[in-house]
Design a protein around this motif. Structure first.
Motif, PDB file in Angstrom:
ATOM      1  N   ILE A  75      18.286  74.582  64.677  1.00  0.00           N
ATOM      2  CA  ILE A  75      17.088  75.268  64.205  1.00  0.00           C
ATOM      3  C   ILE A  75      16.071  74.176  63.874  1.00  0.00           C
ATOM      4  O   ILE A  75      16.243  73.449  62.902  1.00  0.00           O
ATOM      5  CB  ILE A  75      17.384  76.138  62.960  1.00  0.00           C
ATOM      6  N   PRO A  76      15.039  74.008  64.720  1.00  0.00           N
ATOM      7  CA  PRO A  76      14.081  72.930  64.470  1.00  0.00           C
ATOM      8  C   PRO A  76      13.398  73.128  63.107  1.00  0.00           C
ATOM      9  O   PRO A  76      12.917  74.228  62.823  1.00  0.00           O
ATOM     10  CB  PRO A  76      13.064  73.082  65.607  1.00  0.00           C
ATOM     11  N   SER A  82      18.618  77.882  49.956  1.00  0.00           N
ATOM     12  CA  SER A  82      19.120  76.606  50.444  1.00  0.00           C
ATOM     13  C   SER A  82      20.458  76.255  49.793  1.00  0.00           C
ATOM     14  O   SER A  82      21.400  75.847  50.469  1.00  0.00           O
ATOM     15  CB  SER A  82      18.084  75.520  50.151  1.00  0.00           C
ATOM     16  N   PHE A  83      20.550  76.466  48.478  1.00  0.00           N
ATOM     17  CA  PHE A  83      21.739  76.008  47.770  1.00  0.00           C
ATOM     18  C   PHE A  83      22.938  76.930  47.954  1.00  0.00           C
ATOM     19  O   PHE A  83      24.079  76.471  47.891  1.00  0.00           O
ATOM     20  CB  PHE A  83      21.437  75.795  46.283  1.00  0.00           C
ATOM     21  N   VAL A  84      22.707  78.217  48.184  1.00  0.00           N
ATOM     22  CA  VAL A  84      23.858  79.102  48.377  1.00  0.00           C
ATOM     23  C   VAL A  84      24.571  78.738  49.676  1.00  0.00           C
ATOM     24  O   VAL A  84      25.800  78.729  49.747  1.00  0.00           O
ATOM     25  CB  VAL A  84      23.461  80.602  48.316  1.00  0.00           C
ATOM     26  N   LEU A 113      17.120  78.115  57.024  1.00  0.00           N
ATOM     27  CA  LEU A 113      16.779  79.492  57.385  1.00  0.00           C
ATOM     28  C   LEU A 113      16.747  80.386  56.138  1.00  0.00           C
ATOM     29  O   LEU A 113      15.816  81.161  55.923  1.00  0.00           O
ATOM     30  CB  LEU A 113      17.787  80.037  58.396  1.00  0.00           C
ATOM     31  N   LEU A 114      17.769  80.252  55.287  1.00  0.00           N
ATOM     32  CA  LEU A 114      17.802  81.076  54.071  1.00  0.00           C
ATOM     33  C   LEU A 114      16.779  80.595  53.045  1.00  0.00           C
ATOM     34  O   LEU A 114      16.285  81.385  52.251  1.00  0.00           O
ATOM     35  CB  LEU A 114      19.203  81.088  53.452  1.00  0.00           C
ATOM     36  N   MET A 115      16.464  79.305  53.060  1.00  0.00           N
ATOM     37  CA  MET A 115      15.406  78.789  52.191  1.00  0.00           C
ATOM     38  C   MET A 115      14.094  79.511  52.499  1.00  0.00           C
ATOM     39  O   MET A 115      13.403  80.000  51.610  1.00  0.00           O
ATOM     40  CB  MET A 115      15.248  77.282  52.415  1.00  0.00           C
ATOM     41  N   MET A 116      13.784  79.609  53.803  1.00  0.00           N
ATOM     42  CA  MET A 116      12.565  80.300  54.231  1.00  0.00           C
ATOM     43  C   MET A 116      12.586  81.766  53.814  1.00  0.00           C
ATOM     44  O   MET A 116      11.624  82.269  53.232  1.00  0.00           O
ATOM     45  CB  MET A 116      12.457  80.187  55.752  1.00  0.00           C
ATOM     46  N   ALA A 117      13.706  82.440  54.069  1.00  0.00           N
ATOM     47  CA  ALA A 117      13.798  83.862  53.714  1.00  0.00           C
ATOM     48  C   ALA A 117      13.669  84.045  52.199  1.00  0.00           C
ATOM     49  O   ALA A 117      13.071  85.012  51.734  1.00  0.00           O
ATOM     50  CB  ALA A 117      15.117  84.444  54.215  1.00  0.00           C
ATOM     51  N   GLY A 118      14.212  83.098  51.426  1.00  0.00           N
ATOM     52  CA  GLY A 118      14.132  83.176  49.966  1.00  0.00           C
ATOM     53  C   GLY A 118      12.709  83.112  49.465  1.00  0.00           C
ATOM     54  O   GLY A 118      12.356  83.767  48.475  1.00  0.00           O
ATOM     55  N   LEU A 149      22.810  85.188  60.633  1.00  0.00           N
ATOM     56  CA  LEU A 149      22.108  85.034  59.362  1.00  0.00           C
ATOM     57  C   LEU A 149      20.781  85.789  59.383  1.00  0.00           C
ATOM     58  O   LEU A 149      20.410  86.458  58.417  1.00  0.00           O
ATOM     59  CB  LEU A 149      21.873  83.538  59.119  1.00  0.00           C
ATOM     60  N   ALA A 150      20.055  85.687  60.520  1.00  0.00           N
ATOM     61  CA  ALA A 150      18.774  86.389  60.649  1.00  0.00           C
ATOM     62  C   ALA A 150      18.987  87.901  60.563  1.00  0.00           C
ATOM     63  O   ALA A 150      18.236  88.612  59.879  1.00  0.00           O
ATOM     64  CB  ALA A 150      18.101  86.015  61.975  1.00  0.00           C
TER      65      ALA A 150
END
Ligand SMILES: [Zn+2]
Length: 375
Positions: free
Chosen positions: A150-151, A235-237, A261-266, A314-315
């Protein structure tokens, strides 16, 4: 014809999605190779001649030429077609859900298309904000599927958009700030029967309550803090689960691209939906991606690809959790807003991850390991 505004706006959402999908194809073809995404224009990968403007129209251009280059006849991957179509339908679906049917129950932000030719401008803004999240998730999933990476440009663009948008759309908006009045000190307000459910805004939940001294409900400070904490939690989870699982399993699982990816969604959704979406995503990866891969491998009598990318699962997990939130939120409220319950759940999940890793390691051990080749 009183449905004309509905049709015009829906078609516009679809076309916008097709165009964004076309751009995602450009990203997928160039980002993993660190090429510029704006220059030069689209080219054939075989003869390097530029694609003509009219051949570059989403879907139609592809179908008219039957997926071949006009100059040299080299075939373009059918992925181009599916990504464009998928993004177009996703944008249309989000528009219908959020703007037309008010899926997320935004109070006051309702479009009565029979009487009003345009949706309320704040609702259009919310739609564009969420469409950006959907587009970035699709881009990450497509590139992860094809290149197993994931760039960082994608999640970090999402981080900026998510945080800035969050400052403009702080919880509990579009509820009035008074909707947060339930969070009185001394009342066990996280229990549904006592104070009812936490109202869900565009930013689904506040990061915690009732301690809002620095960031009152409805202020940009709360929106900003929510987004930053959501990004950190996302990010941390992933990093935490990765560490626990790998400690037990002894092999690499999950990538740091998944953490991004989850950092962005968060940043878009706050920490609670995002933490849940990791587990929904693991389930989705298993059911939607891993299981069909096993079935296909069994039918074709080939080995199962053990290194399936986790990004697409994840998405899917993020989108499912986000859309299930109106239904899910009251069910998880007693866990997420009570620090003691939360600590118990975190401990159980942590021990579970470690144990699962250890159990899987036991099973894998007899398998001979290939000797590392000198680099
Ligand atoms: Zn060509």
């Amino acid at each position: 014809m009183d449905q004309l505004p509905l049709i015009i706006w829906s078609v516009s959402a679809l076309v916008l999605g097709l165009m964004v999908g076309s751009f995602i194809n450009v990203l997928a073809a160039r980002l993993p190779f660190e090429k510029s995404i704006v220059w030069p224009g689209s080219r054939c990968f075989s003869c390097y001649r530029p694609v003509r403007l009219f051949d570059n129209i989403p879907i139609l251009g592809y179908l008219r030429l039957r997926g071949r280059c006009r100059d040299c006849g080299a075939g373009f991957s059918v992925r181009y077609l599916w990504v464009e179509l998928g993004t177009g339908l996703a944008f249309l679906g989000l528009f219908l859900a959020e703007v037309v049917f008010n899926w997320f129950n935004y109070p006051g932000l309702v479009w009565n298309y029979r009487f009003d030719p345009t949706p309320p401008p704040p609702l259009v803004g919310v739609y564009v904000y969420h469409a950006a999240l959907v587009a970035l998730l699709i881009a990450a999933a497509v590139i992860d599927t094809e290149h197993r990476v994931i760039p960082p440009l994608i999640p970090f663009t999402g981080l900026v958009v998510g945080v800035v948008g969050a400052a403009f759309l702080p919880w509990p908006w579009p509820h009035p700030p008074a909707a947060a009045a339930f969070a009185q000190p001394g009342i066990p307000w996280m229990l549904l029967p006592v104070t009812g459910r936490v109202p869900e805004g565009v930013q689904p939940w506040p990061f915690y309550g009732p301690a809002f001294a620095v960031s009152l409900a409805g202020t940009w400070k709360l929106g900003l803090l929510n987004a930053v904490l959501g990004a950190l939690a996302g990010s941390f989870v992933v990093r935490g689960v990765k560490w626990l699982f790998e400690t037990g399993f002894g092999k690499e699982a999950l990538g740091l691209g998944d953490a991004d990816l989850l950092m962005m969604a968060g940043a878009f959704l706050g920490w609670q939906p995002v933490v849940l979406s990791l587990f929904v995503g693991a389930f989705a990866a298993l059911i939607v991606f891993k299981l069909p891969a096993i079935v296909i491998a069994a039918v074709r009598r080939t080995g199962v690809d053990r290194e399936l990318p986790f990004g697409p699962g994840l998405a899917v997990g993020v989108v499912v959790t986000w859309f299930a939130w109106p239904w899910l939120a009251p069910k998880v409220q007693p866990v997420f807003f009570d620090i003691q319950t939360l600590l118990v759940v975190v401990t159980i999940v942590g021990v579970g991850m470690l144990t699962a890793g250890l159990l899987l390691r036991r099973r894998e051990e007899p398998e001979p390991q290939p000797q590392p080749v000198g680099k």
